[in-house]
Design a protein around this motif. Structure first.
Motif, PDB file in Angstrom:
ATOM      1  N   MET A 127      45.497  55.473  17.477  1.00  0.00           N
ATOM      2  CA  MET A 127      45.781  55.571  18.823  1.00  0.00           C
ATOM      3  C   MET A 127      45.806  57.070  19.337  1.00  0.00           C
ATOM      4  O   MET A 127      46.161  57.912  18.484  1.00  0.00           O
ATOM      5  N   THR A 128      45.516  57.349  20.554  1.00  0.00           N
ATOM      6  CA  THR A 128      45.217  58.732  21.149  1.00  0.00           C
ATOM      7  C   THR A 128      46.343  58.859  22.234  1.00  0.00           C
ATOM      8  O   THR A 128      46.335  57.820  23.025  1.00  0.00           O
ATOM      9  N   ALA A 129      46.739  60.210  22.380  1.00  0.00           N
ATOM     10  CA  ALA A 129      47.479  60.122  23.657  1.00  0.00           C
ATOM     11  C   ALA A 129      46.562  60.424  24.898  1.00  0.00           C
ATOM     12  O   ALA A 129      45.303  60.911  24.746  1.00  0.00           O
ATOM     13  N   PRO A 130      46.947  59.470  26.211  1.00  0.00           N
ATOM     14  CA  PRO A 130      46.172  59.883  27.244  1.00  0.00           C
ATOM     15  C   PRO A 130      46.167  61.546  27.590  1.00  0.00           C
ATOM     16  O   PRO A 130      47.224  62.090  27.452  1.00  0.00           O
TER      17      PRO A 130
ATOM     18  N   CYS B 140      42.715  51.429  30.037  1.00  0.00           N
ATOM     19  CA  CYS B 140      43.127  51.992  28.897  1.00  0.00           C
ATOM     20  C   CYS B 140      43.077  50.905  27.817  1.00  0.00           C
ATOM     21  O   CYS B 140      43.433  49.775  27.975  1.00  0.00           O
ATOM     22  N   ARG B 141      42.538  51.343  26.542  1.00  0.00           N
ATOM     23  CA  ARG B 141      42.751  50.553  25.518  1.00  0.00           C
ATOM     24  C   ARG B 141      43.326  51.333  24.300  1.00  0.00           C
ATOM     25  O   ARG B 141      42.850  50.984  23.252  1.00  0.00           O
ATOM     26  N   ARG B 142      44.147  52.266  24.668  1.00  0.00           N
ATOM     27  CA  ARG B 142      44.697  52.924  23.490  1.00  0.00           C
ATOM     28  C   ARG B 142      45.438  52.071  22.525  1.00  0.00           C
ATOM     29  O   ARG B 142      45.549  52.522  21.221  1.00  0.00           O
ATOM     30  N   CYS B 143      46.004  50.973  22.760  1.00  0.00           N
ATOM     31  CA  CYS B 143      46.723  50.187  21.959  1.00  0.00           C
ATOM     32  C   CYS B 143      45.524  48.953  21.345  1.00  0.00           C
ATOM     33  O   CYS B 143      45.454  48.087  22.471  1.00  0.00           O
TER      34      CYS B 143
ATOM     35  N   ARG C 156      45.604  46.829  19.350  1.00  0.00           N
ATOM     36  CA  ARG C 156      46.034  45.465  19.296  1.00  0.00           C
ATOM     37  C   ARG C 156      46.082  44.441  20.655  1.00  0.00           C
ATOM     38  O   ARG C 156      45.888  43.454  21.048  1.00  0.00           O
ATOM     39  N   LEU C 157      46.675  45.402  21.673  1.00  0.00           N
ATOM     40  CA  LEU C 157      46.980  44.673  22.916  1.00  0.00           C
ATOM     41  C   LEU C 157      45.813  44.507  23.655  1.00  0.00           C
ATOM     42  O   LEU C 157      45.569  43.456  24.292  1.00  0.00           O
ATOM     43  N   ALA C 158      44.982  45.544  23.475  1.00  0.00           N
ATOM     44  CA  ALA C 158      43.434  45.378  24.123  1.00  0.00           C
ATOM     45  C   ALA C 158      42.746  44.338  23.811  1.00  0.00           C
ATOM     46  O   ALA C 158      42.025  43.485  24.460  1.00  0.00           O
ATOM     47  N   HIS C 159      42.821  43.911  22.440  1.00  0.00           N
ATOM     48  CA  HIS C 159      42.084  42.804  21.797  1.00  0.00           C
ATOM     49  C   HIS C 159      42.788  41.413  22.362  1.00  0.00           C
ATOM     50  O   HIS C 159      42.212  40.657  22.526  1.00  0.00           O
ATOM     51  N   PHE C 160      43.920  41.591  22.189  1.00  0.00           N
ATOM     52  CA  PHE C 160      44.748  40.396  22.873  1.00  0.00           C
ATOM     53  C   PHE C 160      44.357  39.828  24.341  1.00  0.00           C
ATOM     54  O   PHE C 160      44.224  38.909  24.934  1.00  0.00           O
ATOM     55  N   LEU C 161      44.251  41.010  25.152  1.00  0.00           N
ATOM     56  CA  LEU C 161      43.913  40.858  26.449  1.00  0.00           C
ATOM     57  C   LEU C 161      42.555  40.423  26.496  1.00  0.00           C
ATOM     58  O   LEU C 161      42.291  39.567  27.444  1.00  0.00           O
ATOM     59  N   ASP C 162      41.602  40.938  25.744  1.00  0.00           N
ATOM     60  CA  ASP C 162      40.289  40.279  25.727  1.00  0.00           C
ATOM     61  C   ASP C 162      40.451  38.667  25.594  1.00  0.00           C
ATOM     62  O   ASP C 162      39.623  37.895  26.397  1.00  0.00           O
ATOM     63  N   GLU C 163      41.084  38.256  24.529  1.00  0.00           N
ATOM     64  CA  GLU C 163      41.209  36.899  24.342  1.00  0.00           C
ATOM     65  C   GLU C 163      41.770  36.061  25.469  1.00  0.00           C
ATOM     66  O   GLU C 163      41.298  35.065  25.984  1.00  0.00           O
ATOM     67  N   VAL C 164      43.052  36.508  26.036  1.00  0.00           N
ATOM     68  CA  VAL C 164      43.615  36.001  27.209  1.00  0.00           C
ATOM     69  C   VAL C 164      42.626  35.827  28.328  1.00  0.00           C
ATOM     70  O   VAL C 164      42.685  34.897  28.954  1.00  0.00           O
TER      71      VAL C 164
ATOM     72  N   CYS D  18      44.922  40.597  33.841  1.00  0.00           N
ATOM     73  CA  CYS D  18      44.411  41.009  32.399  1.00  0.00           C
ATOM     74  C   CYS D  18      44.013  42.231  32.155  1.00  0.00           C
ATOM     75  O   CYS D  18      42.828  42.564  31.718  1.00  0.00           O
ATOM     76  N   ALA D  19      44.790  43.221  32.489  1.00  0.00           N
ATOM     77  CA  ALA D  19      44.533  44.781  32.644  1.00  0.00           C
ATOM     78  C   ALA D  19      45.821  45.360  32.607  1.00  0.00           C
ATOM     79  O   ALA D  19      46.818  44.634  32.806  1.00  0.00           O
ATOM     80  N   PRO D  20      46.174  46.771  32.207  1.00  0.00           N
ATOM     81  CA  PRO D  20      47.171  47.441  32.122  1.00  0.00           C
ATOM     82  C   PRO D  20      47.847  47.147  33.612  1.00  0.00           C
ATOM     83  O   PRO D  20      47.051  47.327  34.844  1.00  0.00           O
ATOM     84  N   VAL D  21      48.891  46.995  33.637  1.00  0.00           N
ATOM     85  CA  VAL D  21      49.644  46.704  35.305  1.00  0.00           C
ATOM     86  C   VAL D  21      50.156  47.802  35.898  1.00  0.00           C
ATOM     87  O   VAL D  21      51.083  48.600  35.203  1.00  0.00           O
TER      88      VAL D  21
END
Ligand code: SF4
Length: 219
Positions: A1-4, A14-17, A19-27, A36-39
């Motif tokens: 993880m890196t700081a913005p 943003c795909r810094r997390c 796990r969440l970025a990959h989960f969003l890809d799946e969803v 399906c992106a950072p809100v």
């Protein structure tokens, strides 16, 4: 993880997390019409009131792209905001409707949909960089934290603005009003989730009481 980097308030890609970025890809594959992106946060940057939730819900903000829009909590939150003069309409229908927040900005501790609605502490810390910038730039008079995770995320970030703040002195409790020196007033509420409202832990009356307190500080 890196700081913005820099002073950005939001990074739509943003795909810094991971796990969440990959989960969003799946969803996104399952629900191609969903946001399906950072809100991003919603509401004017001049607002005196900031409301901080947990994270986008699968079929709510994650689908619509606007915080608290499209799922169970939506009508209670926007209905209450409208009743207290913080929203131009009692229902948020989509991110393209003409609803406007008045002196109020909505955001989440975590901007990407987490599996089972449960972000990890590391994800809350990572997205906290955006939350801190919102607080620094908005300088709200009052922050309402919806739930313990939001309360903890806000306190962690307020430590940057109020050195010496000890988190253990400010414990989450529904209806608690925390007057932290050199920081916005922090008011806690149970999250208006399906579980909390169906079990009666949070009723519309109890939720209104929170915003009645907010109105004492935001005129
Ligand atoms: S949760 Fe926040 S920090 Fe993490 S990927 Fe999404 S926008 Fe970036």
């Amino acid at each position: 993880m890196t700081a913005p980097s820099g002073t950005e308030l939001h990074d739509p890609a943003c795909r810094r997390c991971e796990r969440l970025a990959h989960f969003l890809d799946e969803v996104r594959r399952k629900h191609p019409t969903y946001f399906c992106a950072p809100v991003p946060s919603f509401g004017p940057m001049s607002a005196a009131l900031m409301v901080v939730g947990l994270a986008p819900g699968m079929h709510g903000a994650n689908a619509s792209g606007r915080p608290f829009t499209g799922d169970w909590c939506s009508d209670l939150l926007y209905g209450t905001l409208h009743a207290f003069g913080f929203s131009s309409a009692p229902r948020s229908l989509s991110r393209d409707d003409d609803l406007q927040l008045i002196n109020c900005r909505l955001t989440n501790a975590v901007r990407c949909l987490p599996p089972q609605n449960k972000p990890t502490p590391a994800e809350v810390r990572q997205c906290g960089t955006f939350l801190l910038r919102e607080i620094e730039q908005l300088r709200p008079r009052v922050i309402v934290a919806l739930g313990r995770v939001a309360h903890d995320a806000v306190l962690t970030n307020l430590q940057q603005l109020a050195p010496g703040l000890r988190r253990s002195e400010w414990v989450f409790a529904h209806g608690a009003v925390h007057r932290i020196p050199s920081a916005p007033i922090l008011i806690d509420s149970y999250h208006p989730s399906r579980y909390n409202t169906q079990t009666g832990r949070l009723t519309p009356e109890l939720f209104s009481d929170i915003f009645r307190q907010v109105r004492e500080h935001v005129v």
